[in-house]
Design a protein around this motif. Structure first.
Motif, PDB file in Angstrom:
ATOM      1  N   LEU A  53    -112.255-110.769   1.059  1.00 22.12           N
ATOM      2  CA  LEU A  53    -112.882-109.488   0.753  1.00 22.12           C
ATOM      3  C   LEU A  53    -113.787-108.991   1.868  1.00 22.12           C
ATOM      4  N   LEU A  54    -114.077-109.843   2.829  1.00 19.56           N
ATOM      5  CA  LEU A  54    -114.952-109.464   3.940  1.00 19.56           C
ATOM      6  C   LEU A  54    -114.198-108.626   4.970  1.00 19.56           C
ATOM      7  N   PRO A  55    -114.908-107.797   5.753  1.00 21.11           N
ATOM      8  CA  PRO A  55    -114.269-107.143   6.894  1.00 21.11           C
ATOM      9  C   PRO A  55    -113.638-108.184   7.820  1.00 21.11           C
ATOM     10  N   THR A  56    -112.603-107.795   8.528  1.00 21.77           N
ATOM     11  CA  THR A  56    -111.828-108.745   9.330  1.00 21.77           C
ATOM     12  C   THR A  56    -112.696-109.555  10.276  1.00 21.77           C
ATOM     13  N   LYS A  57    -113.574-108.895  11.010  1.00 19.26           N
ATOM     14  CA  LYS A  57    -114.400-109.598  11.990  1.00 19.26           C
ATOM     15  C   LYS A  57    -115.326-110.598  11.301  1.00 19.26           C
ATOM     16  N   THR A  62    -116.659-116.618   9.759  1.00 19.47           N
ATOM     17  CA  THR A  62    -117.047-117.681   8.825  1.00 19.47           C
ATOM     18  C   THR A  62    -116.609-119.054   9.312  1.00 19.47           C
ATOM     19  N   GLN A  63    -115.693-119.106  10.266  1.00 22.95           N
ATOM     20  CA  GLN A  63    -115.254-120.399  10.801  1.00 22.95           C
ATOM     21  C   GLN A  63    -116.391-121.124  11.525  1.00 22.95           C
ATOM     22  N   ALA A  64    -117.409-120.378  11.937  1.00 26.02           N
ATOM     23  CA  ALA A  64    -118.519-120.972  12.671  1.00 26.02           C
ATOM     24  C   ALA A  64    -119.670-121.395  11.774  1.00 26.02           C
ATOM     25  N   SER A  75    -106.947-120.557   5.321  1.00 25.15           N
ATOM     26  CA  SER A  75    -106.432-120.789   3.967  1.00 25.15           C
ATOM     27  C   SER A  75    -106.549-119.546   3.087  1.00 25.15           C
ATOM     28  N   ALA A  76    -107.434-118.627   3.464  1.00 24.13           N
ATOM     29  CA  ALA A  76    -107.652-117.419   2.667  1.00 24.13           C
ATOM     30  C   ALA A  76    -106.562-116.395   2.963  1.00 24.13           C
ATOM     31  N   PRO A  77    -106.123-115.623   1.964  1.00 21.30           N
ATOM     32  CA  PRO A  77    -105.181-114.527   2.230  1.00 21.30           C
ATOM     33  C   PRO A  77    -105.734-113.584   3.293  1.00 21.30           C
ATOM     34  N   LEU A  78    -104.907-113.228   4.246  1.00 24.97           N
ATOM     35  CA  LEU A  78    -105.355-112.464   5.409  1.00 24.97           C
ATOM     36  C   LEU A  78    -105.674-111.015   5.033  1.00 24.97           C
ATOM     37  N   ASN A  79    -106.847-110.560   5.453  1.00 29.94           N
ATOM     38  CA  ASN A  79    -107.260-109.162   5.307  1.00 29.94           C
ATOM     39  C   ASN A  79    -107.498-108.630   6.711  1.00 29.94           C
ATOM     40  N   LEU A  80    -106.501-107.968   7.284  1.00 30.31           N
ATOM     41  CA  LEU A  80    -106.552-107.535   8.680  1.00 30.31           C
ATOM     42  C   LEU A  80    -106.619-106.015   8.751  1.00 30.31           C
ATOM     43  N   VAL A  81    -107.778-105.506   9.158  1.00 28.18           N
ATOM     44  CA  VAL A  81    -108.000-104.066   9.287  1.00 28.18           C
ATOM     45  C   VAL A  81    -108.307-103.767  10.746  1.00 28.18           C
ATOM     46  N   ALA A  82    -107.377-103.110  11.433  1.00 28.21           N
ATOM     47  CA  ALA A  82    -107.519-102.855  12.866  1.00 28.21           C
ATOM     48  C   ALA A  82    -108.064-101.451  13.104  1.00 28.21           C
ATOM     49  N   ASP A  83    -109.312-101.227  12.696  1.00 25.53           N
ATOM     50  CA  ASP A  83    -109.962 -99.948  12.959  1.00 25.53           C
ATOM     51  C   ASP A  83    -111.149-100.182  13.885  1.00 25.53           C
ATOM     52  N   SER A  84    -112.043 -99.223  13.987  1.00 18.69           N
ATOM     53  CA  SER A  84    -113.161 -99.337  14.920  1.00 18.69           C
ATOM     54  C   SER A  84    -114.112-100.473  14.565  1.00 18.69           C
ATOM     55  N   LEU A  86    -113.201-103.435  13.977  1.00 25.82           N
ATOM     56  CA  LEU A  86    -112.694-104.617  14.679  1.00 25.82           C
ATOM     57  C   LEU A  86    -113.049-104.532  16.154  1.00 25.82           C
ATOM     58  N   SER A  87    -112.905-103.340  16.742  1.00 23.22           N
ATOM     59  CA  SER A  87    -113.311-103.081  18.129  1.00 23.22           C
ATOM     60  C   SER A  87    -113.283-101.580  18.356  1.00 23.22           C
TER      61      SER A  87
END
Length: 346
Positions: A53-57, A62-64, A75-84, A86-87
């Motif tokens: 549910l978190l923004p992609t970045k 959270t890996q850190a 392991s979590a279902p991927l939530n990939l949003v490639a908008d501003s 992200l960069s």
């Protein structure tokens, strides 16, 4: 001599040390609750839902957090949003999307590529074939183009491989692929939005949307016959929004499930088919009929059977004729920004 009381920092350290032991809630005093880390007491399955549910970045970061959290993002279902978010640079977003799809094993919850330039068409095709997108449920895909006209590029064919798993889909600035030789079923799709998309007659007749609840078409180029064919495959449709539609002269609605309709013709009628007539043939559940920009059409509205119709939207001199049941109104007054309630003879 009594032993001296422990230092304050030692007490705080002991409170946080209890996190690893995960003592039962009842074993801690009220003062100790402040130092407990309740997030880390949650099972991995719940943490994976939170990460999705978190923004992609933020989800990737959270890996850190700790050694325990390191594998959870994969392991979590991927939530990939490639908008501003992200960069701010498109070139970097393209690099990040490729890297994420290479690292994440799937399955995927959502993929959003809202503003991708046409020159990356080949990359988009490759991304959509990634194993990480297995069982994709939500897709938002659109090209970054200038002006009103849709792009001549077709929607990538690889996007349609997710038809069996889609719940929400949004397409913009493209041409829907020709599906004349096949029938395309979207058995779980509930919401579909298209903006500045070209839909041919053969493509529209091939679509089967049995559980679609909401259909939004903005700036879409489609004929009246094609839209009628498309709506025929929408067996559960409740909300229909047609705004700035190009190519429709007359539209006939026959739906047992529709509850609300909002519509308007093209803002610029030059070189476009003028939206002349809307006919509600049979809509037993229809409650709201909302002409959004009456000056752009339809000029004539005819309601043959809609026993639950209660709200008729903004009227203007752009709508010259209104038929409700056996009653005919010659519209000569202007209602500005004020939907009206109308009594309907049962």
């Amino acid at each position: 001599m009594d032993a001296p009381p422990p230092a304050a920092h030692t007490s705080k350290k002991r409170k946080f040390d209890r996190v690893d032991g995960q003592e039962p809630p009842g074993s801690s005093s009220a003062g100790d609750v402040v130092g407990l880390d309740f997030i880390n007491t949650l099972p991995d399955a719940v943490l994976c839902i939170i990460i999705s549910l978190l923004p992609t970045k933020d989800g990737g970061r959270t890996q850190a957090v700790s050694r325990r959290w390191r594998p959870l993002w994969r392991s979590a279902p991927l939530n990939l949003v490639a908008d501003s978010s992200l960069s701010g640079q498109e070139r970097k977003r393209v690099v990040y999307v490729s890297k994420i799809l290479a690292q994440h094993p799937g399955p995927a919850l959502r993929l959003a590529l809202p503003y991708i330039r046409e020159r990356y068409y080949g990359k988009i095709e490759g991304w959509l074939r990634s194993q990480a997108l297995t069982n994709l449920q939500e897709l938002d895909l659109g090209y970054d183009v200038e002006g009103f006209l849709p792009s001549s590029l077709p929607l990538p064919s690889s996007a349609l491989r997710f038809a069996p798993t889609f719940h929400v889909a949004s397409f913009s600035c493209c041409r829907f692929p020709d599906l004349s030789a096949q029938s395309l079923n979207f058995p779980h799709l509930k919401q579909l939005s298209m903006s500045k998309v070209i839909i041919s007659d053969s493509s529209a007749s091939s679509l089967n949307l049995p559980h679609l609840k909401q259909l939004t078409l903005y700036g879409v180029t489609i004929s009246g016959d094609a839209l009628h064919s498309m709506l025929t495959g929408c067996l559960s449709l409740e909300s229909l929004l047609l705004q700035n539609i190009v190519g429709i002269g007359c539209l006939r609605i026959n739906s047992p499930t529709l509850r609300s309709i909002g519509l308007s013709g093209p803002f610029n009628a030059k070189d476009a088919t003028v939206f002349q007539e809307l006919v509600i043939v049979d809509a037993p559940c229809l409650e709201k009929l909302l002409p959004l920009h009456p000056d752009s059409g339809p000029r004539t509205i005819q309601v043959i059977r809609a026993p639950k119709l209660q709200v008729l939207g903004v009227l203007s001199d752009g709508i010259s004729k209104l038929h409700i049941g056996t009653t005919f109104f010659q519209v000569t007054v202007v209602f500005l920004n004020h939907p009206i309630r109308i009594p309907i003879c049962r």
